[in-house]
Design an enzyme around this catalytic site. Structure first.
Site, PDB file in Angstrom:
ATOM      1  CE1 TYR A 278      63.350  50.026  40.756  1.00  0.00           C
ATOM      2  CE2 TYR A 278      65.437  50.451  40.600  1.00  0.00           C
ATOM      3  CZ  TYR A 278      64.671  50.217  41.088  1.00  0.00           C
ATOM      4  OH  TYR A 278      65.256  49.439  42.559  1.00  0.00           O
ATOM      5  CG  ASP A 299      60.533  48.636  34.267  1.00  0.00           C
ATOM      6  OD1 ASP A 299      60.789  49.492  33.893  1.00  0.00           O
ATOM      7  OD2 ASP A 299      59.453  48.305  33.367  1.00  0.00           O
ATOM      8  CB  CYS A 368      60.012  61.165  41.395  1.00  0.00           C
ATOM      9  SG  CYS A 368      58.909  59.951  41.879  1.00  0.00           S
TER      10      CYS A 368
END
Length: 410
Positions: A278, A299, A368
């Protein structure tokens, strides 16, 4: 069902920056409250956990400050020191409740700037001004001054007449702390020629480039075309410079993100081969480059990979390779270290399988979202991995969001 006004005692803050309280009917989660406070809240009736909004603070916490009422700033009513403590507690709570792992969590690394840190912003264009799209079902909130954005974006906003942006429905900005420049994108249907007046107005207001993005369900997925000037500007993230655009993904707080990327590289150590899953345009992968013979950035977004290739061509990092692919299907042999920074949904089942069956003996996990991070960490620990450092980082001061930099070893 009508709303009820309830007097509640707030026990603690939970993910989302909500104050947890209880009454005879069960748990209530209250927006705009702090631990130890007694508040009057307007609570929506309903099954399960009820949600409410603080109407009046009857007993005030010493951690309370007067903050701006912005829909995105759900912790602006707490001192910055308190915000950092709450974020550490969110990570600790996710680890024990979701991962079922008892483990220490370091103090939250503060953002170098608590206000004026955001290098990107997107607003609705309304006749009365640029506006936040309200999250709680009410009208758009016109914002004259946005205390979260970098001063360069505010300076452009101060010079904009929204009627001259017609037919755009929204406008997005990206600023660079490195160069001081700002690029913009107008969002609306139609051809670029219909936006020439809007583009000229934005250029006069101080941006160095304007693009047109078609409205789309998934942000900026329907294509972006340059109308005038530059499409990208340079920005510094930690030890590397990257190109950023008004519509491409890049972290909104470059200074805070840079600290996290440097920490991730430190935790990754050194070796033959590191894989950055990612990896986007490679901001983390490029931090690994000095300590590994080669680095592979994987990615699925062509736009990010193209920017990454362009950036390393400029910087001359010859040991970083960009590959298009799905994190759940990477088949790199001879990997020493894997670094992941997945979207909010965390690692797919397939990606966890691959990481576990790879030759890597170290995983640096940047996240996150404490909940999905804790789910994945719990899974990996049960497969025999051992959690080491867990360090919360604050990329989004005044909000309840928290980033985590962590490392697991075999």
């Amino acid at each position: 069902m009508s709303d009820a006004l309830l007097t509640l005692e707030i026990e603690k803050l939970v993910a989302g920056g909500l104050g947890l309280a209880r009454d005879e009917s069960g748990v209530v989660l209250v927006r705009g409250a702090l631990p130890g406070e007694q508040v009057t809240a307007r609570v929506r009736a309903g099954k399960g956990v009820r949600q409410g909004q603080t109407v009046e603070v009857l007993r005030r916490s010493p951690q309370r400050v007067d903050g701006p009422d912005l829909p995105t700033a759900d912790l602006a009513h707490a001192t910055y020191e308190a915000q950092l403590d709450f974020k550490r507690a969110f990570v600790q709570e996710a680890l024990s409740r979701i991962a079922k792992v008892q483990h220490g969590v370091a103090a939250t690394v503060p953002s170098p700037e608590a206000w004026g840190y955001r290098n990107t912003a997107q607003y609705l264009v309304t006749p009365s001004g640029l506006a936040y799209r309200e999250r709680r079902g009410s009208e758009p909130l016109v914002v004259r001054r946005d205390p979260l954005v970098m001063p360069q974006i505010q300076a452009v906003m101060d010079r904009i007449d929204p009627t001259l942006l017609d037919p755009a429905t929204e406008v997005a900005f990206r600023a660079s702390r490195l160069t001081g420049e700002v690029v913009a994108a107008v969002i609306g249907a139609g051809e670029t020629r219909q936006y020439l007046r809007a583009s000229d107005h934005l250029m006069e207001a101080g941006v160095v480039g304007v693009s047109l993005a078609q409205p789309a369900g998934k942000r900026f997925s329907a294509g972006v075309r340059l109308i005038a000037g530059e499409s990208e500007i340079r920005e510094q993230f930690g030890r590397v410079q990257v190109s950023v655009s008004a519509t491409g993904f890049a972290q909104v707080n470059p200074q805070a993100a840079g600290l996290a990327y440097e920490r991730a590289a430190e935790l990754a150590g050194s070796g033959e081969h590191a894989v950055d899953l990612y990896g986007g345009a490679g901001a983390i992968g490029r931090h690994l480059a000095p300590n590994f013979r080669r680095v592979t950035v994987l990615d699925a977004a062509p736009e990010a990979l193209a920017r990454g290739r362009q950036d390393v061509a400029v910087s001359g990092e010859s040991n970083v390779t960009f590959r298009s692919g799905d994190a759940a299907r990477f088949s790199e042999l001879g990997t020493d270290v894997i670094v992941v920074d997945p979207p909010r949904a965390g690692l797919e089942e397939g990606a966890r399988e691959h990481i576990n069956s790879s030759t890597a003996d170290r995983l640096v996990y940047v996240s996150c979202d404490p909940a999905t991070w804790a789910r994945d960490v719990g899974d990996l620990v049960r497969r025999g991995w051992k959690l080491a450092e867990v360090i919360p980082h604050d990329f989004y001061p005044q909000t309840s969001h928290v980033e985590i930099v962590s490392v697991l070893n075999r």
